[in-house]
Design a protein around this motif. Structure first.
Motif, PDB file in Angstrom:
ATOM      1  N   TYR A  20       0.821  -1.209   0.000  1.00  7.07           N
ATOM      2  CA  TYR A  20       0.000   0.000   0.000  1.00  7.07           C
ATOM      3  C   TYR A  20       0.858   1.264   0.000  1.00  7.07           C
ATOM      4  CZ  TYR A  20      -3.254   3.537   1.615  1.00  7.07           C
ATOM      5  OH  TYR A  20      -3.986   4.668   1.729  1.00  7.07           O
ATOM      6  N   VAL A  21       1.919   1.262   0.760  1.00  4.24           N
ATOM      7  CA  VAL A  21       2.780   2.450   0.850  1.00  4.24           C
ATOM      8  C   VAL A  21       3.344   2.808  -0.519  1.00  4.24           C
ATOM      9  CG1 VAL A  21       4.929   3.359   1.819  1.00  4.24           C
ATOM     10  CG2 VAL A  21       3.361   2.061   3.263  1.00  4.24           C
ATOM     11  N   TYR A  22       3.797   1.823  -1.261  1.00  5.36           N
ATOM     12  CA  TYR A  22       4.362   2.096  -2.570  1.00  5.36           C
ATOM     13  C   TYR A  22       3.301   2.500  -3.577  1.00  5.36           C
ATOM     14  CZ  TYR A  22       8.708   0.493  -0.706  1.00  5.36           C
ATOM     15  OH  TYR A  22       9.823   0.374   0.067  1.00  5.36           O
ATOM     16  N   ASP A  23       2.105   1.916  -3.455  1.00  2.00           N
ATOM     17  CA  ASP A  23       1.015   2.335  -4.329  1.00  2.00           C
ATOM     18  C   ASP A  23       0.678   3.800  -4.089  1.00  2.00           C
ATOM     19  OD1 ASP A  23       0.828  -0.133  -5.539  1.00  2.00           O
ATOM     20  OD2 ASP A  23      -0.816  -0.816  -4.264  1.00  2.00           O
ATOM     21  N   GLU A  24       0.591   4.172  -2.819  1.00  3.24           N
ATOM     22  CA  GLU A  24       0.285   5.564  -2.488  1.00  3.24           C
ATOM     23  C   GLU A  24       1.397   6.508  -2.944  1.00  3.24           C
ATOM     24  OE1 GLU A  24      -2.561   6.960  -1.134  1.00  3.24           O
ATOM     25  OE2 GLU A  24      -3.300   4.959  -1.629  1.00  3.24           O
ATOM     26  N   ALA A  25       2.626   6.129  -2.690  1.00  6.47           N
ATOM     27  CA  ALA A  25       3.751   6.978  -3.073  1.00  6.47           C
ATOM     28  C   ALA A  25       3.844   7.109  -4.591  1.00  6.47           C
ATOM     29  CB  ALA A  25       5.047   6.423  -2.512  1.00  6.47           C
ATOM     30  N   SER A  26       3.586   6.025  -5.296  1.00  2.00           N
ATOM     31  CA  SER A  26       3.675   6.094  -6.756  1.00  2.00           C
ATOM     32  C   SER A  26       2.600   7.017  -7.324  1.00  2.00           C
ATOM     33  CB  SER A  26       3.590   4.704  -7.381  1.00  2.00           C
ATOM     34  OG  SER A  26       2.318   4.131  -7.205  1.00  2.00           O
ATOM     35  N   ARG A  27       1.426   7.031  -6.695  1.00  3.66           N
ATOM     36  CA  ARG A  27       0.379   7.957  -7.140  1.00  3.66           C
ATOM     37  C   ARG A  27       0.762   9.403  -6.803  1.00  3.66           C
ATOM     38  NH1 ARG A  27      -3.072   3.632  -6.310  1.00  3.66           N
ATOM     39  NH2 ARG A  27      -3.366   3.895  -4.097  1.00  3.66           N
ATOM     40  N   ALA A  28       1.314   9.589  -5.622  1.00  2.00           N
ATOM     41  CA  ALA A  28       1.683  10.935  -5.189  1.00  2.00           C
ATOM     42  C   ALA A  28       2.770  11.537  -6.074  1.00  2.00           C
ATOM     43  CB  ALA A  28       2.147  10.911  -3.735  1.00  2.00           C
ATOM     44  N   TYR A  29       3.675  10.709  -6.534  1.00  2.00           N
ATOM     45  CA  TYR A  29       4.781  11.186  -7.363  1.00  2.00           C
ATOM     46  C   TYR A  29       4.583  10.860  -8.842  1.00  2.00           C
ATOM     47  CZ  TYR A  29       7.060  11.836  -2.882  1.00  2.00           C
ATOM     48  OH  TYR A  29       7.357  12.221  -1.613  1.00  2.00           O
ATOM     49  N   GLU A  77      16.587  -3.355  -2.576  1.00  4.59           N
ATOM     50  CA  GLU A  77      15.787  -3.533  -1.366  1.00  4.59           C
ATOM     51  C   GLU A  77      16.100  -2.433  -0.355  1.00  4.59           C
ATOM     52  OE1 GLU A  77      14.109  -7.336   0.935  1.00  4.59           O
ATOM     53  OE2 GLU A  77      16.283  -7.283   0.742  1.00  4.59           O
ATOM     54  N   ASP A  78      17.369  -2.068  -0.230  1.00  8.10           N
ATOM     55  CA  ASP A  78      17.758  -0.978   0.668  1.00  8.10           C
ATOM     56  C   ASP A  78      17.110   0.335   0.243  1.00  8.10           C
ATOM     57  OD1 ASP A  78      19.319  -2.715   2.148  1.00  8.10           O
ATOM     58  OD2 ASP A  78      21.215  -2.068   1.240  1.00  8.10           O
ATOM     59  N   VAL A  79      17.100   0.605  -1.052  1.00  6.05           N
ATOM     60  CA  VAL A  79      16.480   1.834  -1.560  1.00  6.05           C
ATOM     61  C   VAL A  79      14.988   1.837  -1.243  1.00  6.05           C
ATOM     62  CG1 VAL A  79      15.853   3.087  -3.664  1.00  6.05           C
ATOM     63  CG2 VAL A  79      18.190   2.259  -3.354  1.00  6.05           C
ATOM     64  N   LEU A  80      14.322   0.716  -1.492  1.00  3.35           N
ATOM     65  CA  LEU A  80      12.884   0.646  -1.221  1.00  3.35           C
ATOM     66  C   LEU A  80      12.591   0.770   0.271  1.00  3.35           C
ATOM     67  CD1 LEU A  80      11.813  -2.145  -3.719  1.00  3.35           C
ATOM     68  CD2 LEU A  80      11.410   0.320  -3.910  1.00  3.35           C
ATOM     69  N   PHE A  83      12.884   4.393   1.086  1.00  2.28           N
ATOM     70  CA  PHE A  83      11.718   5.093   0.555  1.00  2.28           C
ATOM     71  C   PHE A  83      10.510   4.887   1.470  1.00  2.28           C
ATOM     72  CE2 PHE A  83       8.231   5.327  -2.718  1.00  2.28           C
ATOM     73  CZ  PHE A  83       8.373   6.674  -2.988  1.00  2.28           C
ATOM     74  N   GLU A  84      10.325   3.652   1.938  1.00  2.34           N
ATOM     75  CA  GLU A  84       9.216   3.349   2.835  1.00  2.34           C
ATOM     76  C   GLU A  84       9.368   4.087   4.163  1.00  2.34           C
ATOM     77  OE1 GLU A  84       6.720  -0.542   4.269  1.00  2.34           O
ATOM     78  OE2 GLU A  84       8.865  -0.772   3.948  1.00  2.34           O
ATOM     79  N   CYS A  85      10.576   4.089   4.708  1.00  2.00           N
ATOM     80  CA  CYS A  85      10.814   4.800   5.974  1.00  2.00           C
ATOM     81  C   CYS A  85      10.545   6.298   5.811  1.00  2.00           C
ATOM     82  CB  CYS A  85      12.239   4.586   6.448  1.00  2.00           C
ATOM     83  SG  CYS A  85      12.545   2.947   7.098  1.00  2.00           S
ATOM     84  N   HIS A  86      11.006   6.862   4.718  1.00  2.00           N
ATOM     85  CA  HIS A  86      10.774   8.284   4.465  1.00  2.00           C
ATOM     86  C   HIS A  86       9.289   8.597   4.404  1.00  2.00           C
ATOM     87  CE1 HIS A  86      11.262  12.305   2.886  1.00  2.00           C
ATOM     88  NE2 HIS A  86      10.444  11.990   1.906  1.00  2.00           N
ATOM     89  N   ASN A  87       8.530   7.753   3.716  1.00  2.00           N
ATOM     90  CA  ASN A  87       7.092   7.982   3.607  1.00  2.00           C
ATOM     91  C   ASN A  87       6.386   7.808   4.931  1.00  2.00           C
ATOM     92  OD1 ASN A  87       6.691   8.745   0.893  1.00  2.00           O
ATOM     93  ND2 ASN A  87       7.064   6.647   0.266  1.00  2.00           N
ATOM     94  N   LEU A  88       6.816   6.852   5.728  1.00  2.00           N
ATOM     95  CA  LEU A  88       6.198   6.649   7.027  1.00  2.00           C
ATOM     96  C   LEU A  88       6.477   7.807   7.973  1.00  2.00           C
ATOM     97  CD1 LEU A  88       6.841   2.830   7.576  1.00  2.00           C
ATOM     98  CD2 LEU A  88       4.653   3.941   7.099  1.00  2.00           C
ATOM     99  N   THR A  89       7.720   8.293   7.976  1.00  2.00           N
ATOM    100  CA  THR A  89       8.056   9.380   8.886  1.00  2.00           C
ATOM    101  C   THR A  89       7.504  10.726   8.429  1.00  2.00           C
ATOM    102  OG1 THR A  89      10.199   9.698   7.796  1.00  2.00           O
ATOM    103  CG2 THR A  89      10.151   8.261   9.728  1.00  2.00           C
ATOM    104  N   SER A  90       7.245  10.873   7.148  1.00  2.00           N
ATOM    105  CA  SER A  90       6.716  12.156   6.658  1.00  2.00           C
ATOM    106  C   SER A  90       5.234  12.317   6.998  1.00  2.00           C
ATOM    107  CB  SER A  90       6.926  12.295   5.155  1.00  2.00           C
ATOM    108  OG  SER A  90       6.135  11.362   4.455  1.00  2.00           O
ATOM    109  N   HIS A  91       4.581  11.258   7.425  1.00  2.00           N
ATOM    110  CA  HIS A  91       3.171  11.346   7.805  1.00  2.00           C
ATOM    111  C   HIS A  91       2.971  11.726   9.264  1.00  2.00           C
ATOM    112  CE1 HIS A  91       2.749   9.290   4.009  1.00  2.00           C
ATOM    113  NE2 HIS A  91       1.449   9.493   4.058  1.00  2.00           N
TER     114      HIS A  91
END
Length: 92
Positions: A20-29, A77-80, A83-91
């Motif tokens: 879900y996080v990547y789906d949301e981020a991909s839509r946002a960007y 995997e490290d990049v993803l 990316f997930e950590c960044h999206n979680l902390t930005s909320h």
């Protein structure tokens, strides 16, 4: 199974991309098409990796290729994860 370690990494990458996080981020960007293309490619790569894992004991070049692919997958995997950590902390 230890011999399918690389396949497991690819499977993990595919799972993260499908989350879900990547789906949301991909839509946002505006990356939906890019993310879907990566998912499709990883599905194909998983099949090739399974075949390669089964034949690696007979082919030295194949073992080296798998080692290099493993490094690339671990980096991805490290990049993803980042990316997930960044999206979680930005909320927060």
């Amino acid at each position: 199974m230890a011999e399918y370690f690389l396949f497991d990494i690819a499977e993990s990458l595919l799972g993260k991309l499908a989350s879900y996080v990547y789906d949301e981020a991909s839509r946002a960007y505006d990356l939906c098409e890019d993310v879907q293309g990566i998912k499709d490619t990883l599905s194909i790569v998983k099949g090739v990796l399974l075949d390669a894992e089964e034949k690696k004991e007979q082919k030295h070049g194949l073992r080296e290729w798998l080692r290099q692919i493993q490094n690339v997958c671990l980096d991805a995997e490290d990049v993803l994860d980042g990316f997930e950590c960044h999206n979680l902390t930005s909320h927060f």
